[in-house]
Design a protein around this motif. Structure first.
Motif, PDB file in Angstrom:
ATOM      1  N   ILE A   1       0.804  -1.236  -0.278  1.00 22.87           N
ATOM      2  CA  ILE A   1       0.139  -0.151   0.477  1.00 22.87           C
ATOM      3  C   ILE A   1       0.972   1.174   0.000  1.00 22.87           C
ATOM      4  CG2 ILE A   1      -1.312   1.333   1.606  1.00 22.87           C
ATOM      5  CD1 ILE A   1      -2.730  -1.026   2.314  1.00 22.87           C
ATOM      6  N   VAL A   2       2.057   1.338   1.070  1.00 20.90           N
ATOM      7  CA  VAL A   2       2.761   2.543   1.205  1.00 20.90           C
ATOM      8  C   VAL A   2       3.019   2.504  -0.203  1.00 20.90           C
ATOM      9  CG1 VAL A   2       4.722   3.149   2.021  1.00 20.90           C
ATOM     10  CG2 VAL A   2       3.563   2.255   3.621  1.00 20.90           C
ATOM     11  N   ALA A   3       3.673   1.905  -0.865  1.00 19.91           N
ATOM     12  CA  ALA A   3       4.605   1.760  -1.829  1.00 19.91           C
ATOM     13  C   ALA A   3       3.344   2.689  -2.974  1.00 19.91           C
ATOM     14  CB  ALA A   3       4.768   0.315  -3.174  1.00 19.91           C
ATOM     15  N   LEU A   4       2.595   2.211  -3.444  1.00 20.90           N
ATOM     16  CA  LEU A   4       1.431   2.243  -4.072  1.00 20.90           C
ATOM     17  C   LEU A   4       1.171   3.858  -3.456  1.00 20.90           C
ATOM     18  CD1 LEU A   4      -1.012   1.543  -6.606  1.00 20.90           C
ATOM     19  CD2 LEU A   4      -2.356   1.486  -4.648  1.00 20.90           C
ATOM     20  N   ALA A   5       1.621   3.920  -2.927  1.00 24.51           N
ATOM     21  CA  ALA A   5       1.173   5.520  -2.371  1.00 24.51           C
ATOM     22  C   ALA A   5       1.833   6.397  -2.955  1.00 24.51           C
ATOM     23  CB  ALA A   5      -0.320   5.782  -0.604  1.00 24.51           C
ATOM     24  N   HIS A   6       3.312   6.092  -2.264  1.00 17.59           N
ATOM     25  CA  HIS A   6       3.961   6.823  -2.825  1.00 17.59           C
ATOM     26  C   HIS A   6       4.032   7.241  -4.485  1.00 17.59           C
ATOM     27  CE1 HIS A   6       5.900   5.899   1.291  1.00 17.59           C
ATOM     28  NE2 HIS A   6       5.131   8.117   1.497  1.00 17.59           N
ATOM     29  N   SER A   7       4.130   5.764  -4.758  1.00 19.74           N
ATOM     30  CA  SER A   7       4.431   6.180  -6.752  1.00 19.74           C
ATOM     31  C   SER A   7       2.996   7.195  -7.199  1.00 19.74           C
ATOM     32  CB  SER A   7       3.998   4.399  -7.430  1.00 19.74           C
ATOM     33  OG  SER A   7       2.839   4.183  -7.071  1.00 19.74           O
ATOM     34  N   LEU A   8       2.360   7.292  -5.857  1.00 19.95           N
ATOM     35  CA  LEU A   8       0.757   8.440  -6.628  1.00 19.95           C
ATOM     36  C   LEU A   8       0.967   9.886  -6.072  1.00 19.95           C
ATOM     37  CD1 LEU A   8      -2.299   5.704  -7.015  1.00 19.95           C
ATOM     38  CD2 LEU A   8      -1.073   6.191  -8.456  1.00 19.95           C
ATOM     39  N   ASP A   9       2.140   9.406  -5.384  1.00 21.37           N
ATOM     40  CA  ASP A   9       2.273  10.869  -4.735  1.00 21.37           C
ATOM     41  C   ASP A   9       1.365  10.570  -3.243  1.00 21.37           C
ATOM     42  OD1 ASP A   9       4.719  12.227  -5.602  1.00 21.37           O
ATOM     43  OD2 ASP A   9       3.974  13.268  -6.676  1.00 21.37           O
ATOM     44  N   LEU A  10       1.243  10.278  -3.053  1.00 21.91           N
ATOM     45  CA  LEU A  10      -0.160  10.030  -1.517  1.00 21.91           C
ATOM     46  C   LEU A  10       0.904   9.837  -0.745  1.00 21.91           C
ATOM     47  CD1 LEU A  10      -2.585   8.125  -3.165  1.00 21.91           C
ATOM     48  CD2 LEU A  10      -2.253  10.493  -3.470  1.00 21.91           C
ATOM     49  N   ALA A  11       1.015  10.795   0.060  1.00 18.71           N
ATOM     50  CA  ALA A  11       1.612  10.615   1.418  1.00 18.71           C
ATOM     51  C   ALA A  11       0.651   9.262   2.840  1.00 18.71           C
ATOM     52  CB  ALA A  11       1.348  11.817   2.360  1.00 18.71           C
ATOM     53  N   VAL A  12       1.180   8.398   3.275  1.00 14.23           N
ATOM     54  CA  VAL A  12       0.546   7.607   3.996  1.00 14.23           C
ATOM     55  C   VAL A  12       0.772   7.831   5.427  1.00 14.23           C
ATOM     56  CG1 VAL A  12       0.333   5.653   4.891  1.00 14.23           C
ATOM     57  CG2 VAL A  12       0.959   6.555   2.285  1.00 14.23           C
ATOM     58  N   THR A  13      -0.906   8.459   6.485  1.00 11.45           N
ATOM     59  CA  THR A  13      -0.299   8.331   7.777  1.00 11.45           C
ATOM     60  C   THR A  13      -1.400   7.199   8.136  1.00 11.45           C
ATOM     61  OG1 THR A  13      -1.512  10.934   7.652  1.00 11.45           O
ATOM     62  CG2 THR A  13      -1.930   9.292   9.208  1.00 11.45           C
ATOM     63  N   VAL A  14      -0.847   6.672   9.613  1.00 10.05           N
ATOM     64  CA  VAL A  14      -1.427   5.718   9.934  1.00 10.05           C
ATOM     65  C   VAL A  14      -2.047   5.648  11.728  1.00 10.05           C
ATOM     66  CG1 VAL A  14       0.352   3.859   8.829  1.00 10.05           C
ATOM     67  CG2 VAL A  14       0.362   5.273  11.462  1.00 10.05           C
ATOM     68  N   GLU A  15      -3.362   5.159  12.001  1.00  6.85           N
ATOM     69  CA  GLU A  15      -3.858   5.879  12.813  1.00  6.85           C
ATOM     70  C   GLU A  15      -4.145   4.579  14.148  1.00  6.85           C
ATOM     71  OE1 GLU A  15      -8.029   6.988  11.484  1.00  6.85           O
ATOM     72  OE2 GLU A  15      -8.430   4.561  11.185  1.00  6.85           O
ATOM     73  N   GLY A  16      -4.025   4.402  15.306  1.00  7.07           N
ATOM     74  CA  GLY A  16      -4.220   3.909  16.062  1.00  7.07           C
ATOM     75  C   GLY A  16      -2.943   3.676  16.462  1.00  7.07           C
TER      76      GLY A  16
END
Ligand code: C2E
Ligand code: CA
Ligand code: CA
Ligand code: CA
Length: 286
Positions: free
Chosen positions: A229-244
């Motif tokens: 998921i992180v790789a996909l998100a970053h390839s789309l220029d999205l930042a990843v926030t994790v909750e909990g």
């Protein structure tokens, strides 16, 4: 319970009755509660996993009910959505939160890691409401902050199958510079390719993934999924926030996996606005 042969209705499960009455009572009390100022907002910091700096906070609404005490949003947000009160309530939350962001920015300056931001949850009903864009513009103007002070969180499930009419207001907000985050990501079975179509800049990975990181080392399958998921998100220029995030071990594993920011009890519980200011100051000076 009533004697046999009496009114069957009164033989119904008394606990279910009590719940229904409470729900009914809460629903009818909601509009007056907004007028009387019974709602308040707690803020939970968003922390950069790389350097530990506070980057902003999520606004989480609570209801100080005169009889029942403090009620969490899960108790009343669904009711407010059902009755439509979510529109004025959501507007109130946004107004308060954006003003709070301005105050933090004034008191905290740009800090060492840039100006603080506020994340506000947006219900699907608000998304479909025609006043959303104008209300947001007005709120930002009244508070005197730039749109980059605001991030709107929309759940993945609200956007699944969303047509262009529903996405248009989000696109306009994104074009203005408001960030859009996809909340509870990973729970909605959305087509990953669909992400490209959405005007989002942040993925908020659902708490269920964080729970999978409880042991060290984490379950290898969970690790692979989050890594993907992180790789996909970053390839789309999205930042990843994790909750909990509740433990240091979780934070460390999620950092290694490349997640950008985190939120959770490990850093801080949701709390009053001054608490966030203190946390932001503490990380700027130490
Ligand atoms: P959410 O947007 O997924 O918010 C995160 C929830 O996780 C919050 O629950 C937060 O208090 C809780 N949380 C934070 N850190 C941890 C942790 O380390 N462990 C665990 N177990 N939980 C953690 P809360 O405050 O009860 O809010 C529940 C939901 O209510 C939110 O879920 C959001 O969907 C909704 N909500 C809250 N405020 C608003 C609002 O102003 N408008 C709308 N439409 N929905 C709201
Ligand atoms: Ca949220
Ligand atoms: Ca969430
Ligand atoms: Ca959630």
């Amino acid at each position: 319970a009533k004697s046999a042969g009496g009114n069957r209705f009164e033989l119904a499960d008394p606990e279910a009755d009590a719940r229904a009455i409470t729900r009914h009572g809460l629903t009818t009390a909601l509009p007056a509660a907004l007028d009387r100022g019974e709602f308040f907002i707690e803020y939970q910091p968003l922390v950069h996993l790389g350097d530990g700096s506070v980057r902003g906070a999520e606004a989480l609404v609570r209801w100080l009910h005169p009889q029942h005490g403090v009620l969490g949003p899960d108790r009343f947000i669904p009711l407010a959505e059902h009755t439509g009160l979510i529109v004025p309530l959501g507007r109130w939350v946004m107004e308060q939160s954006v003003r709070q962001a301005r105050e933090w920015r004034e008191r905290h300056g740009d800090g060492s890691s840039g100006p603080l931001r506020i994340n506000v949850n947006l219900s699907p009903c608000q998304l479909g409401h025609p006043g959303l864009v104008q209300d947001t513009v007005d709120i930002l103007e009244r508070a005197g902050v730039t749109p980059d002070a605001l991030c709107l969180e929309v759940t993945e499930s609200a956007l699944i199958g969303a047509d262009d009419d529903l996405l248009k207001p989000l696109r306009r907000l994104a074009d203005m510079g408001v960030d859009i985050a996809l909340d509870d990501f990973g729970t909605g079975y959305s087509n990953l390719a669909n992400l490209r179509r959405l005007p989002v800049s942040v993925l908020k990975l659902d708490r269920s993934f964080t729970q999978g990181m409880q042991q060290f080392p984490a379950d290898p399958v969970d690790l692979k999924i989050v890594e993907g998921i992180v790789a996909l998100a970053h390839s789309l220029d999205l930042a990843v926030t994790v909750e909990g995030v509740e433990t240091g071990a979780q934070a460390e594993q999620l950092r290694i996996l490349g997640c950008d920011t985190a939120q959770g009890w490990y850093y801080a519980r949701p709390g009053p606005p001054d608490r966030l200011h203190e946390l932001a100051l503490a990380d700027a000076t130490g």
